[in-house]
Design a protein around this motif. Structure first.
Motif, PDB file in Angstrom:
ATOM      1  N   THR A  64      -6.349  -4.082   3.734  1.00  0.00           N
ATOM      2  CA  THR A  64      -5.588  -5.306   3.371  1.00  0.00           C
ATOM      3  C   THR A  64      -4.828  -5.095   2.273  1.00  0.00           C
ATOM      4  O   THR A  64      -3.871  -6.003   2.069  1.00  0.00           O
ATOM      5  CB  THR A  64      -6.634  -6.538   3.258  1.00  0.00           C
ATOM      6  N   VAL A  65      -5.462  -4.443   1.199  1.00  0.00           N
ATOM      7  CA  VAL A  65      -4.656  -4.257  -0.086  1.00  0.00           C
ATOM      8  C   VAL A  65      -3.251  -3.770   0.260  1.00  0.00           C
ATOM      9  O   VAL A  65      -2.327  -3.977  -0.349  1.00  0.00           O
ATOM     10  CB  VAL A  65      -5.565  -3.531  -1.056  1.00  0.00           C
ATOM     11  N   GLY A  66      -3.506  -2.460   1.015  1.00  0.00           N
ATOM     12  CA  GLY A  66      -2.300  -1.806   1.482  1.00  0.00           C
ATOM     13  C   GLY A  66      -1.314  -2.594   2.025  1.00  0.00           C
ATOM     14  O   GLY A  66      -0.114  -2.571   1.906  1.00  0.00           O
ATOM     15  N   ILE A  67      -1.881  -3.321   3.197  1.00  0.00           N
ATOM     16  CA  ILE A  67      -0.915  -4.217   3.978  1.00  0.00           C
ATOM     17  C   ILE A  67      -0.300  -5.402   3.125  1.00  0.00           C
ATOM     18  O   ILE A  67       0.918  -5.452   2.980  1.00  0.00           O
ATOM     19  CB  ILE A  67      -1.536  -4.977   5.048  1.00  0.00           C
ATOM     20  N   SER A  68      -1.149  -5.883   2.001  1.00  0.00           N
ATOM     21  CA  SER A  68      -0.393  -7.087   1.209  1.00  0.00           C
ATOM     22  C   SER A  68       0.684  -6.342   0.168  1.00  0.00           C
ATOM     23  O   SER A  68       1.865  -6.902   0.007  1.00  0.00           O
ATOM     24  CB  SER A  68      -1.314  -7.551   0.163  1.00  0.00           C
ATOM     25  N   LEU A  69       0.549  -5.071  -0.069  1.00  0.00           N
ATOM     26  CA  LEU A  69       1.511  -4.393  -1.142  1.00  0.00           C
ATOM     27  C   LEU A  69       2.599  -4.169  -0.120  1.00  0.00           C
ATOM     28  O   LEU A  69       3.732  -4.736  -0.505  1.00  0.00           O
ATOM     29  CB  LEU A  69       0.844  -3.111  -1.187  1.00  0.00           C
ATOM     30  N   VAL A  70       2.512  -3.813   1.241  1.00  0.00           N
ATOM     31  CA  VAL A  70       3.690  -3.533   2.012  1.00  0.00           C
ATOM     32  C   VAL A  70       4.401  -4.833   2.169  1.00  0.00           C
ATOM     33  O   VAL A  70       5.559  -5.006   2.168  1.00  0.00           O
ATOM     34  CB  VAL A  70       3.280  -2.881   3.280  1.00  0.00           C
ATOM     35  N   VAL A  71       3.533  -6.046   2.837  1.00  0.00           N
ATOM     36  CA  VAL A  71       4.147  -7.161   3.214  1.00  0.00           C
ATOM     37  C   VAL A  71       5.053  -7.771   2.094  1.00  0.00           C
ATOM     38  O   VAL A  71       5.863  -8.328   2.191  1.00  0.00           O
ATOM     39  CB  VAL A  71       3.169  -7.864   3.709  1.00  0.00           C
ATOM     40  N   SER A  72       4.220  -7.876   0.864  1.00  0.00           N
ATOM     41  CA  SER A  72       4.740  -8.525  -0.149  1.00  0.00           C
ATOM     42  C   SER A  72       5.984  -7.855  -0.692  1.00  0.00           C
ATOM     43  O   SER A  72       7.022  -8.574  -1.117  1.00  0.00           O
ATOM     44  CB  SER A  72       3.573  -8.853  -1.642  1.00  0.00           C
ATOM     45  N   TYR A  73       6.006  -6.347  -0.573  1.00  0.00           N
ATOM     46  CA  TYR A  73       7.378  -5.873  -0.857  1.00  0.00           C
ATOM     47  C   TYR A  73       8.514  -6.124   0.034  1.00  0.00           C
ATOM     48  O   TYR A  73       9.519  -6.410  -0.433  1.00  0.00           O
ATOM     49  CB  TYR A  73       7.147  -4.188  -0.947  1.00  0.00           C
ATOM     50  N   LEU A  74       8.079  -6.029   1.378  1.00  0.00           N
ATOM     51  CA  LEU A  74       9.159  -6.415   2.384  1.00  0.00           C
ATOM     52  C   LEU A  74       9.670  -8.154   2.106  1.00  0.00           C
ATOM     53  O   LEU A  74      10.850  -8.354   2.160  1.00  0.00           O
ATOM     54  CB  LEU A  74       8.636  -6.302   3.697  1.00  0.00           C
ATOM     55  N   LEU A  75       8.329  -8.923   1.978  1.00  0.00           N
ATOM     56  CA  LEU A  75       9.076 -10.445   1.730  1.00  0.00           C
ATOM     57  C   LEU A  75       9.906 -10.505   0.549  1.00  0.00           C
ATOM     58  O   LEU A  75      10.760 -11.457   0.959  1.00  0.00           O
ATOM     59  CB  LEU A  75       7.646 -11.018   1.710  1.00  0.00           C
TER      60      LEU A  75
END
Ligand code: ADP
Length: 490
Positions: free
Chosen positions: A202-213
């Motif tokens: 989830t930390v990885g996903i939040s990093l990726v999602v927040s970067y894309l968003l």
């Protein structure tokens, strides 16, 4: 004095990243807490319900011929060990079924010398009304279990459930069921590993999602910021990309409209400077020319020449006044003083100002009205409206040099129309003539003096009064400018 520290605002990227990270960490913490505090009780509750259900079902089928396979089915389904004991008057006989040895470390499968234990369960079950359950430490069974490999490790808790039921022969049967709670530890270990992986994921996903968003939201904004800076340096050719999320598109659209407005204001400003400098220069040239002639040439100091200077000065001051008026009206600094006034008298007085033109230059102004009508308005401002409209009509009227000013009153409303028979205004120019500095005729014609602000003054004053107004015009036929006021009866 110490300067107060200004807090630096966070970027959208950081905002989104912190929120996403907070959200995922919050979820993970909730999961860890749930696992630590509720897993035990939830697991025990499920096991208790299972064992109760199985126990009742077996007791219900105690006289069933297929009891054996039924017990096996229950044992497999719920991971239980089941033993059934018949209580004869003086002995305890086990009813042989396939319900034993269904899990390693069962405490009831290898019972020895356990009559006292069985009797105590019998009594407890009887006292409890037929069904009895307890969660016990497996070490309690040490005395009743054969010495052997299975019994060597007797740690952890288990559930014992007993059901007392009467058989066909009148004897009592004690159904004993056992299920361990120790798989909980392995379950917990598994969950710990899963949660650990989940935390990383989830930390990885939040990093990726927040970067894309943040990229999706902030990069169009950053582009816009760059363009807006160029806009501030007055490069009005700039277009903002209407791409990205809806709000960003809306912002780009608004900025594009603003840019267009700014560009047209800039054009109008340039035009106005050209117009005004022309309009100011002409009377100034006349004034200085006539003054020099009167100074240098004897006999030229005549009242007629003086009058030219006076007229040109008046023209200059009216031009400057117009400019001041429109600025005041549009900046909202103009205060209105509304009172009851005679609209009819205002029209008559304004028409009178054109007596000289009428007498000497062949103009004809028709005044049409039925009766004197009173309205509530700012008298000075209304005079400006009537004056500007009549002035335009005279300026733009046709070869018949005729202007008609008509006052028509109904019960509640009075309409004033100023009609000329001039060149008219084209359909595409009609909505624009009310704008500040708009002039239909861009080539400067001395016969028609104007700065393009007269109608803007009219519009602003009528808007401040809340009046309806408008114009109808046909090219080559002339124009009719009109406005309406509510009639004041008392
Ligand atoms: P101006 O000082 O140029 O007359 P106005 O704001 O009063 O400025 O009018 C704006 C433009 O509207 C004028 O330049 C003119 O082209 C047009 N216009 C105004 N009144 C009339 C009219 N009665 N007939 C034809 N055109 C008119």
């Amino acid at each position: 004095m110490k300067a107060s520290r200004v807090k630096k605002p966070l970027s959208i990227k950081l905002h989104i990243f912190i929120s996403m990270l907070g959200l995922s960490l919050g979820l993970i913490v909730a999961l860890w807490l749930a696992q630590s505090f509720f897993l035990n009780s939830i697991y025990s509750r499920i096991k208790e319900n299972d064992i109760k259900h199985a126990s009742h079902s077996i007791a219900y089928n105690i006289n069933n011929e297929a009891l054996d396979s039924f017990v096996e089915q229950m044992a497999v389904e719920y991971e239980l060990c089941v033993r059934i004991f018949e209580f004869d008057s003086d002995q305890i006989i086990e009813k042989e079924t396939e319900g034993t040895h269904f899990f390693y470390d069962c405490v009831i499968c290898n019972l020895t010398n356990a009559d006292s234990l069985l009797n105590s369960w019998y009594d407890a079950t009887k006292d409890a009304g037929g069904y009895y359950t307890e969660t016990v430490d497996r070490a309690n069974f040490r005395d009743f279990i054969y010495e052997g490999e299975e019994a060597s490790d007797l740690s952890g808790m288990c559930i014992i459930a007993t059901n007392l039921v009467e058989g066909e022969n009148g004897n009592m049967f004690l159904v004993v069921l056992n299920t361990p709670l120790h798989p909980l530890n392995s379950t917990r270990k598994t969950l710990d590993i899963v949660l650990g992986i989940l935390t990383l994921v989830t930390v990885g996903i939040s990093l990726v999602v927040s970067y894309l968003l943040s990229k999706m939201i902030s990069s169009p904004l950053e582009k816009m910021d760059k363009k807006a800076k160029a806009l501030a340096e007055s490069s009005y050719q700039i277009r903002f990309d209407e791409k990205g999320p809806k709000e960003v598109q809306d912002l780009a659209r608004t900025l594009n409209q603003t840019t267009e407005e700014l560009a047209s204001v800039e054009n109008l400003r340039k035009e106005l400077i050209a117009n005004i400098s022309h309009d100011l220069r002409t009377p100034l040239t006349m004034i200085s020319g006539y003054s020099e002639v009167m100074r240098d040439i004897p006999g030229e100091n005549t009242p007629e020449n003086m009058q030219v200077i006076i007229d040109e000065t008046a023209r200059l001051s009216s031009l400057v006044n117009d400019l001041l008026n429109v600025s005041k009206l549009q900046s909202g600094t103009q205060t209105m003083s509304i009172s009851k006034m005679s609209l009819t008298k205002c029209i008559i007085d304004t028409v009178k100002r054109y007596d000289t033109l009428v007498n000497h230059k062949g103009y004809k102004i028709n005044l049409v009205y039925d009766s004197e009508v009173f309205i509530e308005a700012d008298e000075t401002r209304l005079l400006q409206v009537v004056y500007n409209l009549i002035n335009n009509a005279i300026n733009y009227t046709g070869s018949d040099q005729t202007v008609t000013v008509k006052q028509e009153a109904t019960d509640d409303v009075v309409r004033v129309s100023i009609i000329d028979s001039g060149e008219g205004i084209s359909e595409e120019d009609l909505p624009l003539i009310w704008d500040r500095y708009y002039k239909v005729d861009k080539t400067h014609n001395r016969a028609v003096v104007g700065t393009g602000i007269g109608l803007s003054i009219v519009k602003n004053i009528l808007l401040l009064h809340g009046s309806r107004f408008g114009v109808s015009s046909e090219l080559g036929q002339g124009s009719t400018f009109w406005f309406e006021f509510k009639i004041c009866k008392d």
